[in-house]
Design a protein around this motif. Structure first.
Motif, PDB file in Angstrom:
ATOM      1  N   LEU A  11       0.820  -1.215   0.000  1.00  0.00           N
ATOM      2  CA  LEU A  11       0.000   0.000   0.000  1.00  0.00           C
ATOM      3  C   LEU A  11       0.856   1.267   0.000  1.00  0.00           C
ATOM      4  N   GLN A  12       2.135   1.150   0.306  1.00  0.00           N
ATOM      5  CA  GLN A  12       3.018   2.322   0.240  1.00  0.00           C
ATOM      6  C   GLN A  12       3.171   2.806  -1.195  1.00  0.00           C
ATOM      7  N   ASP A  13       3.104   1.889  -2.168  1.00  0.00           N
ATOM      8  CA  ASP A  13       3.197   2.267  -3.579  1.00  0.00           C
ATOM      9  C   ASP A  13       2.040   3.150  -3.993  1.00  0.00           C
ATOM     10  N   ARG A  14       0.845   2.659  -3.676  1.00  0.00           N
ATOM     11  CA  ARG A  14      -0.373   3.389  -4.041  1.00  0.00           C
ATOM     12  C   ARG A  14      -1.568   2.694  -3.395  1.00  0.00           C
ATOM     13  N   PRO A  15      -2.682   3.390  -3.270  1.00  0.00           N
ATOM     14  CA  PRO A  15      -3.890   2.747  -2.744  1.00  0.00           C
ATOM     15  C   PRO A  15      -4.332   1.609  -3.669  1.00  0.00           C
ATOM     16  N   ARG A  16      -4.879   0.561  -3.073  1.00  0.00           N
ATOM     17  CA  ARG A  16      -5.324  -0.606  -3.843  1.00  0.00           C
ATOM     18  C   ARG A  16      -6.528  -1.231  -3.155  1.00  0.00           C
ATOM     19  N   TYR A  17      -7.237  -2.058  -3.899  1.00  0.00           N
ATOM     20  CA  TYR A  17      -8.292  -2.870  -3.295  1.00  0.00           C
ATOM     21  C   TYR A  17      -7.747  -4.277  -3.074  1.00  0.00           C
ATOM     22  N   GLY A  18      -8.464  -5.084  -2.339  1.00  0.00           N
ATOM     23  CA  GLY A  18      -7.995  -6.383  -1.886  1.00  0.00           C
ATOM     24  C   GLY A  18      -7.471  -7.305  -2.960  1.00  0.00           C
ATOM     25  N   TYR A  19      -8.225  -7.456  -4.037  1.00  0.00           N
ATOM     26  CA  TYR A  19      -7.789  -8.368  -5.089  1.00  0.00           C
ATOM     27  C   TYR A  19      -6.496  -7.881  -5.743  1.00  0.00           C
ATOM     28  N   GLU A  20      -6.353  -6.572  -5.898  1.00  0.00           N
ATOM     29  CA  GLU A  20      -5.108  -6.020  -6.443  1.00  0.00           C
ATOM     30  C   GLU A  20      -3.928  -6.338  -5.521  1.00  0.00           C
ATOM     31  N   LEU A  21      -4.155  -6.237  -4.219  1.00  0.00           N
ATOM     32  CA  LEU A  21      -3.093  -6.547  -3.262  1.00  0.00           C
ATOM     33  C   LEU A  21      -2.690  -8.021  -3.364  1.00  0.00           C
ATOM     34  N   ARG A  22      -3.675  -8.887  -3.492  1.00  0.00           N
ATOM     35  CA  ARG A  22      -3.400 -10.321  -3.619  1.00  0.00           C
ATOM     36  C   ARG A  22      -2.550 -10.600  -4.860  1.00  0.00           C
ATOM     37  N   ILE A  23      -2.968 -10.057  -5.995  1.00  0.00           N
ATOM     38  CA  ILE A  23      -2.246 -10.276  -7.251  1.00  0.00           C
ATOM     39  C   ILE A  23      -0.837  -9.688  -7.170  1.00  0.00           C
ATOM     40  N   GLU A  24      -0.720  -8.488  -6.631  1.00  0.00           N
ATOM     41  CA  GLU A  24       0.588  -7.822  -6.528  1.00  0.00           C
ATOM     42  C   GLU A  24       1.524  -8.613  -5.602  1.00  0.00           C
ATOM     43  N   PHE A  25       1.000  -9.111  -4.490  1.00  0.00           N
ATOM     44  CA  PHE A  25       1.819  -9.919  -3.577  1.00  0.00           C
ATOM     45  C   PHE A  25       2.341 -11.162  -4.288  1.00  0.00           C
ATOM     46  N   GLU A  26       1.452 -11.866  -4.971  1.00  0.00           N
ATOM     47  CA  GLU A  26       1.845 -13.088  -5.663  1.00  0.00           C
ATOM     48  C   GLU A  26       2.823 -12.790  -6.805  1.00  0.00           C
ATOM     49  N   ASP A  27       2.609 -11.701  -7.532  1.00  0.00           N
ATOM     50  CA  ASP A  27       3.532 -11.325  -8.602  1.00  0.00           C
ATOM     51  C   ASP A  27       4.922 -11.025  -8.047  1.00  0.00           C
ATOM     52  N   ARG A  28       4.975 -10.299  -6.956  1.00  0.00           N
ATOM     53  CA  ARG A  28       6.276  -9.878  -6.419  1.00  0.00           C
ATOM     54  C   ARG A  28       7.021 -10.993  -5.709  1.00  0.00           C
ATOM     55  N   THR A  29       6.309 -12.034  -5.298  1.00  0.00           N
ATOM     56  CA  THR A  29       6.969 -13.157  -4.611  1.00  0.00           C
ATOM     57  C   THR A  29       7.054 -14.389  -5.501  1.00  0.00           C
ATOM     58  N   GLY A  30       6.790 -14.229  -6.789  1.00  0.00           N
ATOM     59  CA  GLY A  30       6.870 -15.357  -7.701  1.00  0.00           C
ATOM     60  C   GLY A  30       5.785 -16.392  -7.464  1.00  0.00           C
ATOM     61  N   ALA A  32       5.049 -17.943  -4.942  1.00  0.00           N
ATOM     62  CA  ALA A  32       5.504 -19.041  -4.079  1.00  0.00           C
ATOM     63  C   ALA A  32       4.555 -19.260  -2.904  1.00  0.00           C
ATOM     64  N   TRP A  33       3.892 -18.214  -2.467  1.00  0.00           N
ATOM     65  CA  TRP A  33       2.976 -18.296  -1.337  1.00  0.00           C
ATOM     66  C   TRP A  33       1.638 -17.686  -1.736  1.00  0.00           C
ATOM     67  N   PRO A  34       0.765 -18.485  -2.333  1.00  0.00           N
ATOM     68  CA  PRO A  34      -0.528 -17.937  -2.749  1.00  0.00           C
ATOM     69  C   PRO A  34      -1.329 -17.445  -1.535  1.00  0.00           C
ATOM     70  N   LEU A  35      -2.018 -16.350  -1.726  1.00  0.00           N
ATOM     71  CA  LEU A  35      -2.861 -15.785  -0.668  1.00  0.00           C
ATOM     72  C   LEU A  35      -4.328 -16.091  -0.945  1.00  0.00           C
ATOM     73  N   ASN A  36      -5.025 -16.457   0.088  1.00  0.00           N
ATOM     74  CA  ASN A  36      -6.475 -16.617   0.013  1.00  0.00           C
ATOM     75  C   ASN A  36      -7.075 -15.216   0.088  1.00  0.00           C
ATOM     76  N   ILE A  37      -7.982 -14.905  -0.821  1.00  0.00           N
ATOM     77  CA  ILE A  37      -8.554 -13.559  -0.853  1.00  0.00           C
ATOM     78  C   ILE A  37      -9.281 -13.225   0.450  1.00  0.00           C
ATOM     79  N   GLY A  38      -9.862 -14.226   1.080  1.00  0.00           N
ATOM     80  CA  GLY A  38     -10.504 -14.000   2.383  1.00  0.00           C
ATOM     81  C   GLY A  38      -9.497 -13.550   3.431  1.00  0.00           C
ATOM     82  N   GLN A  39      -8.288 -14.126   3.374  1.00  0.00           N
ATOM     83  CA  GLN A  39      -7.216 -13.741   4.286  1.00  0.00           C
ATOM     84  C   GLN A  39      -6.809 -12.289   4.048  1.00  0.00           C
ATOM     85  N   VAL A  40      -6.784 -11.880   2.802  1.00  0.00           N
ATOM     86  CA  VAL A  40      -6.423 -10.496   2.476  1.00  0.00           C
ATOM     87  C   VAL A  40      -7.440  -9.538   3.095  1.00  0.00           C
TER      88      VAL A  40
END
Length: 180
Positions: A11-30, A32-40
């Protein structure tokens, strides 16, 4: 793994909604650790409750957009400045399984070790191949993805070495009249 701090950092980069955060996390970590959208979304609710993020309305498509607060920025800065605490190691299912196997009658500990070794060697091979492919491709993987793959390779290598040690200890225990 701190999902809380990871979401704050994104969120320091820019404001985002939950699904964007999930996709961005997975993209940046390859991925390797998929996130459940409910967890986000559960984490975002807690971050909002704690005053570390705020809702900025929606993006016009019905998605609630979150932004980091000053307190959230301070927390993520402290997270990056500090080391990861190794005081309480995470539970290691393989170590627990083997510890129980050697203490219970009738369990073929050697078979347990061999079964796990096969899985661990396969994972090591897959991570190594992914690393080679990423390094050799024209659109080479970004540094973040390579760091994650390197970490996974080192973890798999360490696990295989540890399993070798476990097997050696079992041989030694049998030679000394030990059980299992």
């Amino acid at each position: 793994m701190s999902i809380r701090h990871s979401l704050l950092a994104l969120l320091q980069d820019r404001p985002r909604y939950g699904y964007e955060l999930r996709i961005e996390f997975e993209d940046r970590t390859g991925a390797a650790w998929p996130l459940n959208i409910g967890q986000v979304y559960t984490t975002l609710d807690r971050l909002e409750r704690d005053g570390l993020v705020s809702k900025d309305g929606d993006d016009g498509g019905g998605h609630v957009v979150y932004s980091i607060t000053a307190a959230g920025a301070e927390e993520v800065a402290a997270w990056f400045a500090g080391a990861v605490d190794r005081g309480n190691p995470p539970r290691n299912e393989i170590a627990i399984k083997l510890a129980l196997a050697v203490t219970l009658p009738g369990v073929d500990t050697s078979a347990v070790i061999q079964s796990q070794r096969e899985v661990s060697v396969k994972a090591l091979q897959e991570h190594t191949q992914a690393r080679k492919a990423a390094s050799g491709s024209k659109g080479s993987m970004d540094t973040a993805g390579l760091l994650v793959l390197d970490s996974l390779i080192f973890q798999a290598e360490a696990e295989v070495r540890w399993l070798d040690l476990c097997e050696a200890r079992m041989v030694q225990a049998h030679g000394n009249g030990g059980a299992n």
